[in-house]
Design an enzyme around this catalytic site. Structure first.
Site, PDB file in Angstrom:
ATOM      1  N   HIS A  17      56.792  63.878  93.221  1.00 25.23           N
ATOM      2  CA  HIS A  17      55.482  64.202  92.586  1.00 25.23           C
ATOM      3  C   HIS A  17      54.724  65.341  93.271  1.00 25.23           C
ATOM      4  O   HIS A  17      54.515  65.343  94.425  1.00 25.23           O
ATOM      5  CB  HIS A  17      54.437  63.092  93.068  1.00 25.23           C
ATOM      6  CG  HIS A  17      52.948  63.012  92.483  1.00 25.23           C
ATOM      7  ND1 HIS A  17      52.528  62.143  91.585  1.00 25.23           N
ATOM      8  CD2 HIS A  17      52.214  64.039  92.399  1.00 25.23           C
ATOM      9  CE1 HIS A  17      51.191  62.663  91.280  1.00 25.23           C
ATOM     10  NE2 HIS A  17      51.118  63.759  91.963  1.00 25.23           N
ATOM     11  N   HIS A  19      52.403  69.199  92.637  1.00 33.82           N
ATOM     12  CA  HIS A  19      51.671  70.229  91.996  1.00 33.82           C
ATOM     13  C   HIS A  19      51.820  71.677  92.457  1.00 33.82           C
ATOM     14  O   HIS A  19      51.857  71.754  93.579  1.00 33.82           O
ATOM     15  CB  HIS A  19      49.969  69.992  91.912  1.00 33.82           C
ATOM     16  CG  HIS A  19      49.608  68.573  91.706  1.00 33.82           C
ATOM     17  ND1 HIS A  19      49.302  68.179  90.279  1.00 33.82           N
ATOM     18  CD2 HIS A  19      49.697  67.381  92.495  1.00 33.82           C
ATOM     19  CE1 HIS A  19      48.769  66.712  90.396  1.00 33.82           C
ATOM     20  NE2 HIS A  19      49.127  66.315  91.525  1.00 33.82           N
ATOM     21  N   LYS A 102      53.578  61.636  81.883  1.00 36.04           N
ATOM     22  CA  LYS A 102      52.270  61.318  82.908  1.00 36.04           C
ATOM     23  C   LYS A 102      51.250  60.751  82.116  1.00 36.04           C
ATOM     24  O   LYS A 102      50.637  61.346  81.415  1.00 36.04           O
ATOM     25  CB  LYS A 102      52.065  62.610  83.474  1.00 36.04           C
ATOM     26  CG  LYS A 102      50.876  62.299  84.824  1.00 36.04           C
ATOM     27  CD  LYS A 102      51.320  61.766  85.893  1.00 36.04           C
ATOM     28  CE  LYS A 102      50.249  61.532  86.681  1.00 36.04           C
ATOM     29  NZ  LYS A 102      50.232  61.894  88.278  1.00 36.04           N
ATOM     30  N   HIS A 139      49.005  57.594  87.207  1.00 37.92           N
ATOM     31  CA  HIS A 139      48.126  57.890  88.076  1.00 37.92           C
ATOM     32  C   HIS A 139      47.126  56.596  87.839  1.00 37.92           C
ATOM     33  O   HIS A 139      46.331  56.401  86.807  1.00 37.92           O
ATOM     34  CB  HIS A 139      46.955  59.089  87.701  1.00 37.92           C
ATOM     35  CG  HIS A 139      46.022  59.208  88.548  1.00 37.92           C
ATOM     36  ND1 HIS A 139      45.930  60.242  89.378  1.00 37.92           N
ATOM     37  CD2 HIS A 139      44.923  58.589  88.952  1.00 37.92           C
ATOM     38  CE1 HIS A 139      44.963  60.349  90.554  1.00 37.92           C
ATOM     39  NE2 HIS A 139      44.132  59.064  90.130  1.00 37.92           N
ATOM     40  N   HIS A 177      51.592  57.955  93.630  1.00 38.50           N
ATOM     41  CA  HIS A 177      50.875  58.100  95.197  1.00 38.50           C
ATOM     42  C   HIS A 177      49.780  56.878  95.391  1.00 38.50           C
ATOM     43  O   HIS A 177      48.796  56.765  95.360  1.00 38.50           O
ATOM     44  CB  HIS A 177      49.728  59.256  94.963  1.00 38.50           C
ATOM     45  CG  HIS A 177      49.297  59.494  93.674  1.00 38.50           C
ATOM     46  ND1 HIS A 177      48.516  58.797  92.956  1.00 38.50           N
ATOM     47  CD2 HIS A 177      49.094  60.885  93.033  1.00 38.50           C
ATOM     48  CE1 HIS A 177      48.156  59.025  91.907  1.00 38.50           C
ATOM     49  NE2 HIS A 177      48.453  60.339  91.848  1.00 38.50           N
ATOM     50  N   ASP A 250      52.582  64.607  96.459  1.00 42.53           N
ATOM     51  CA  ASP A 250      51.337  65.043  95.637  1.00 42.53           C
ATOM     52  C   ASP A 250      50.931  65.998  96.374  1.00 42.53           C
ATOM     53  O   ASP A 250      49.625  66.336  96.331  1.00 42.53           O
ATOM     54  CB  ASP A 250      50.349  63.764  95.655  1.00 42.53           C
ATOM     55  CG  ASP A 250      49.279  64.024  94.814  1.00 42.53           C
ATOM     56  OD1 ASP A 250      49.406  64.645  93.830  1.00 42.53           O
ATOM     57  OD2 ASP A 250      48.357  63.227  94.892  1.00 42.53           O
TER      58      ASP A 250
HETATM   59  C1  NCD Z   1      45.614  66.545  92.161  1.00 40.52           C
HETATM   60  C2  NCD Z   1      45.506  67.990  91.851  1.00 40.52           C
HETATM   61  O1  NCD Z   1      44.627  68.476  92.434  1.00 40.52           O
HETATM   62  O2  NCD Z   1      46.002  68.329  90.758  1.00 40.52           O
HETATM   63  N1  NCD Z   1      44.583  66.029  93.271  1.00 40.52           N
HETATM   64  C3  NCD Z   1      44.828  65.077  93.970  1.00 40.52           C
HETATM   65  O3  NCD Z   1      43.620  64.638  94.614  1.00 40.52           O
HETATM   66  N2  NCD Z   1      45.923  64.252  94.090  1.00 40.52           N
HETATM   67  C4  NCD Z   1      45.700  65.479  90.957  1.00 40.52           C
HETATM   68  C5  NCD Z   1      46.279  64.363  91.324  1.00 40.52           C
HETATM   69  O4  NCD Z   1      47.580  64.089  91.419  1.00 40.52           O
HETATM   70  O5  NCD Z   1      45.469  63.413  91.236  1.00 40.52           O
HETATM   71 ZN    ZN Z   2      49.087  64.236  91.617  1.00 37.19          ZN
END
Ligand code: NCD
Ligand code: ZN
Length: 346
Positions: A17, A19, A102, A139, A177, A250
């Site tokens: 996971h 970003h 997702k 999520h 998460h 995450d």
């Molecule tokens: C994530 C993001 O910034 O894209 N933020 C977070 O707090 N985890 C999005 C997500 O996974 O919820």
């Molecule tokens: Zn995330």
């Protein structure tokens, strides 16, 4: 493994996971993950999000061209579900090599405005995914304003996830998460088609770390940190050797100025030192010998993929996490900035 272990070798881990954004932000962060991880599940919450095969293909290409020349890192692409996603769109994405889809409940987190408003709106998509063997990544928070932010995950289990798992018993689902004992128990008691990822911040911190002695914006993410009892439940699950629980950082990059703000963004940045953070948590729990399964095997097994063939070495050695890294045209503050960690990749 002995209690006084000072060095360990691990099969190269994967991040289930992650970003990485796009454009300049992507270029600032991608090499950090590529150094530590063999593969990563790439979250599709760009602005606009990745909602079809073409979008996923273009995003994959952009990531690959942002990688250092000699990198063998493999991005695994994910589709972003909306109320309007059709079975055809899902099938085309599957044929284009997209591994998962997702579910963001609308408004749950960063760039989730296009998310799903009612789970029933995606039931046809879920049917198609179940047939194809495509994973659903969730999520897991309800977003109704009257539900307290600390209860949103537990309410999601009761109101949505329990129903979905019973209506789609063959669908593979990753509850992403997870942050509560409720989620740990739910995953443990569910069929083998249900697994969960756990972040380093939810293993190393609880809500006191975020709120006592002043607000620490760089520990704020969604789902938000919970009570210490929940943190303990997550540590117990991650270090138990149960293959239903595996690594998903995450890591979610946001510029320092967007975090240190009167309306700070949600997201914790852990990409540069992800595996060291997990090693810290596992070692503190006296379970460093359980790290390899969690970090390098269980996720791949759940996705039906081979383990990585290379290895990394972690050495017990104190080092201080940098205060910041360059990001776009400014800075980004990593999780546990300026704190001492006791394991280092060598
Ligand atoms: C994530 C993001 O910034 O894209 N933020 C977070 O707090 N985890 C999005 C997500 O996974 O919820
Ligand atoms: Zn995330």
């Amino acid at each position: 493994m002995q209690k006084n272990t000072t060095q360990i070798n691990l099969i190269k881990p994967d991040d289930w996971h992650l970003h990485v954004r796009n454009g300049k932000a992507l270029k600032s962060v991608i090499s950090m993950t590529a150094k530590q991880m063999g593969r990563a599940i790439i979250m599709p919450n760009l602005n606009p999000p990745v909602t079809d095969a073409n979008g996923a293909n273009a995003y994959r290409e952009e990531i690959i061209s942002a990688l250092p020349k000699d990198s063998v890192f493999k991005p695994l692409m994910v589709l972003y579900l909306t109320d309007k996603t059709t079975s055809e769109v899902i099938t085309q994405a599957y044929n284009a090599g997209v591994v998962a889809v997702k579910l963001y409940p609308v408004g749950a987190t960063t760039n989730s405005d296009g998310g799903v408003t009612n789970i029933k709106n995606i039931y046809r998509s879920l049917e198609t995914m179940q047939k194809l063997g495509m994973l659903l990544l969730v999520h897991g928070e309800v977003t109704r304003s009257e539900v307290d932010i600390f209860d949103r995950e537990a309410v999601f289990i009761d109101e949505v996830l329990a129903q979905v798992t019973s209506d789609f018993s063959e669908l593979k689902i990753v509850f992403e998460h997870i942050t509560t004992k409720n989620a740990v128990d739910f995953v443990r008691e569910s069929s083998d088609n249900i697994a969960a990822t756990i972040t380093p911040q939810h293993l190393l911190n609880n809500r006191n770390d975020m709120l006592v002695g002043g607000i620490k914006p760089h520990t704020y993410c969604l789902p938000v940190l919970k009570r210490v009892e929940h943190q303990r439940g997550l540590i117990e699950a991650a270090t138990s050797g149960n293959p239903k629980f595996f690594l998903g950082t995450d890591s979610a990059p946001h510029a320092k100025t967007d975090k240190e703000s009167s309306c700070g963004c949600a997201g914790v940045f852990s990409a540069p030192h992800a595996i060291e953070l997990y090693a810290q948590a596992f070692d503190q729990a006296g379970a460093i010998d359980k790290l390899e399964g969690f970090a390098s095997k269980f996720g791949a097994d759940f996705y039906g993929l081979a383990h990585n063939t290379s290895t990394i070495t972690l050495k017990k050695q104190d080092w201080v996490v940098p205060a910041s890294y360059p990001f776009i045209s400014g800075d980004i503050v990593p999780f546990m900035a300026e704190k001492t960690l006791s394991w280092k990749v060598v």
